[in-house]
Each structure stands twice: as structure tokens, then as C-alpha cells.
Design an enzyme around this catalytic site. Structure first.
Site, mmCIF file in Angstrom:
data_model
loop_
_atom_site.group_PDB
_atom_site.id
_atom_site.type_symbol
_atom_site.label_atom_id
_atom_site.label_comp_id
_atom_site.label_asym_id
_atom_site.label_seq_id
_atom_site.Cartn_x
_atom_site.Cartn_y
_atom_site.Cartn_z
ATOM 1 N N HIS A 125 -2.217 -2.908 -6.120
ATOM 2 C CA HIS A 125 -2.727 -2.355 -4.702
ATOM 3 C C HIS A 125 -4.371 -2.431 -4.828
ATOM 4 C CE1 HIS A 125 -3.332 0.778 -1.676
ATOM 5 N NE2 HIS A 125 -3.427 -0.292 -0.983
ATOM 6 N N SER A 179 0.894 -1.138 0.081
ATOM 7 C CA SER A 179 0.210 -0.068 -0.051
ATOM 8 C C SER A 179 0.914 1.320 0.034
ATOM 9 C CB SER A 179 -1.121 0.047 1.143
ATOM 10 O OG SER A 179 -0.042 -0.020 2.534
ATOM 11 N N GLU A 206 -5.011 0.017 -7.922
ATOM 12 C CA GLU A 206 -3.758 0.896 -8.300
ATOM 13 C C GLU A 206 -2.928 0.122 -8.981
ATOM 14 O OE1 GLU A 206 -3.303 5.073 -5.644
ATOM 15 O OE2 GLU A 206 -2.832 2.873 -4.573
ATOM 16 N N ASN A 249 -3.085 6.287 -0.573
ATOM 17 C CA ASN A 249 -2.648 6.445 0.720
ATOM 18 C C ASN A 249 -1.892 7.676 0.884
ATOM 19 O OD1 ASN A 249 -3.675 4.194 2.230
ATOM 20 N ND2 ASN A 249 -2.301 2.941 1.142
#
Length: 285
Positions: free
Chosen positions: A141, A120, A153, A191
Site C-alpha cells: 500500500h 488501501s 505498508e 486508513n
């Protein structure tokens, strides 16, 4: 590449979700973890999720049985099988542990196999450097909970080939996800935006700006978030949140990414959120 078999390395919350989603897409899935008990728990989590979908009419008994039958435990050595086309790593967010796993996978997997990481926040280029096949290493991800969330992702390392990237995008679509390609920066996009918001919410609590309940209510009612940031942190895992903030802080060098001392304190105390029974809130275990 026509894929039939996928190994998911890591059978925790994310790994189990990825395994379920891959099986629902028709793949044969091998689920591995270095702790056999974690695989047992992962399979139980998958079965429970499928039964919940069956209970609300989203799946029939036949469909539930078919999906679950496509998932089985595996030893890491089985990744050397010629049938293994794709391995998705989903272990804890620890660069050393991930690099060691990628080194092992590189040595035992067939030459055509793609090695994808569900990291992540960690640099894909650095994970790829642990292998002799950097062109076949990529970030994939998934969002949590995996069976529900649409986004994946896709992150290329410096050496990731176009063929590998296209393979991953097609796989994501087959798994009923929407692949979005982002660049190999710390935290990627999801993130890099989400975690500082959570970290700021922790600072608000730490500095006494409001109670945890008030902080969460403001973001739910005022910003239309489905859950407040402190509740979300508990669901993600406070240790995971801290790891990502540390990657952002180290990788980008900006003090705005400094993890809140309260977040560090909770992790040190073993208050990791829902999975440990206590984080910002208390949960029955």
C-alpha cells in the site's frame, strides 16, 4: 528474485505514481488499464510530473527522458510473459473487481510472479483466495502522491510466504520507500486512523459545527497538518474515502466507523473531489 520488469495494473492517480516511482528505480514498467484512455492520461500525468521536477532542477533532461522511456503501455495478456516478475494492482477500491483481476492474473502470469495489491483497506487474505498462489499474494500500500511519500505498508495474507514478504520489502527500499509491515486488518493502520478523522470532519460540517474553511484551518494551524481534512478528502477522492469507511464499518462492526450521510450524498451527486472538479471545494478542470 532479481526483478527487471514490473507491470502496474491500473493507470489512475495511484497507478501512474507507482509506475513513475518504479521507473525512477530503474525498472522496466508496463502500464495497463482496461480503459486505454486512462493509460494515455496516466502517461501524460507522469510526463508532467517529471517535467516539473526538471523545471526545479531535481532532474536533468537526460534523466527525465530515461525514466519516461522505461514506461510503456501494455495489454493484460502480456503479463503472461516469462519476463514479468512482479505485478502491482492499483485499480479502484472494489473487492469484486480486484478479486476478478487477481483471478485473471493468476491464470496468465508466470508461476514465479508475485501479485501485489495497492489496496488501501481490503483484506489481502480474501484477494489471495481468488488465486492458486496465495503464498505469492501480498499488500503493498503506497501513499499518495506516490513519488513523494516515503511509506509503503506491507500486508501479508494468511498464506503469504516469508520469501514474498522479503521480496516486497527489498523492492520498496529499491524504490526509495520505507516498508512498514502491518497486519491484515480492515484499513490496516494508515486508513484505520486517517479515515475516521476525515469522516469526523465531514460530520462537523454536516452538523453545522463550523464552515469547511474553519474546520480545515483548525487542523492546519492547531495540529500542524499540511492540509485540512476536507481538502485532503478532496485530493484522495470522496468515493475512495467512502469505500474505505464502508470497509471499516463492515469489517470492524463498530458504529464509530459509520460513514457520514453527507459523504454519501456528495458521492451520489458525483462530487468526488479534485478529480471531478468538485467535492467540499470547487476546482478548475
Amino acid at each position: 528474485m532479481k526483478m527487471k520488469t514490473i507491470m502496474v495494473a491500473g493507470a489512475g492517480q495511484m497507478g501512474a505514481g507507482i509506475a513513475q516511482t518504479a521507473a525512477e528505480a530503474g525498472f522496466t514498467v508496463k502500464l495497463y488499464d482496461w480503459e486505454p484512455e486512462t493509460v494515455t492520461k496516466g502517461l501524460h500525468r507522469i510526463k508532467t510530473n517529471l517535467e516539473k521536477e526538471q523545471a526545479i532542477g531535481r532532474k536533468s533532461q537526460k534523466e527525465t527522458d530515461a525514466v519516461f522511456s522505461r514506461i510503456s503501455p501494455a495489454e493484460l495478456t502480456e503479463a503472461g510473459d516469462a519476463d514479468f516478475d512482479f505485478i502491482i494492482e492499483a485499480i479502484a477500491e472494489n473487492k469484486k473487481a480486484k478479486a476478478e483481476l487477481f483471478d485473471t492474473l493468476d491464470k496468465i502470469c508466470p508461476p514465479h510472479a508475485v501479485l501485489a495489491s495497492n489496496t488501501s483497506s481490503l483484506p489481502i487474505t480474501e484477494l489471495a483466495a481468488a488465486t492458486k498462489r496465495p503464498e505469492k499474494v501480498i499488500g503493498m500500500h503506497f501513499m499518495n502522491p506516490v513519488p513523494v511519500m516515503e511509506l509503503v505498508e506491507v500486508i501479508r495474507g494468511l498464506a503469504t510466504s516469508e520469501e514474498t514478504a522479503e521480496t516486497v520489502k527489498k523492492l520498496a527500499v529499491r524504490m526509495n520507500k520505507t516498508p512498514v509491515e502491518v497486519n491484515d486488518f480492515p484499513g490496516f493502520i494508515s486508513n484505520r486512523i486517517l479515515m475516521p478523522m476525515i469522516n469526523e470532519a465531514v460530520y462537523c460540517l454536516y452538523e453545522g459545527a463550523a464552515s469547511k474553511e474553519a474546520i480545515d484551518e483548525v487542523m492546519k494551524l492547531g495540529m500542524r497538518h499540511p492540509m485540512g481534512p476536507l481538502t485532503l478528502a478532496d485530493f484522495i477522492g470522496l468515493d475512495t474515502c467512502l469505500s474505505i469507511m464502508e470497509v471499516l464499518y463492515a469489517g470492524l462492526g463498530d458504529p464509530k466507523y459509520r460513514p457520514c450521510p453527507l459523504l454519501r450524498k456528495y458521492v451520489s451527486a458525483g462530487w468526488l473531489g479534485k478529480k471531478s472538479g468538485r467535492g467540499f471545494y470547487e476546482y478548475g478542470r
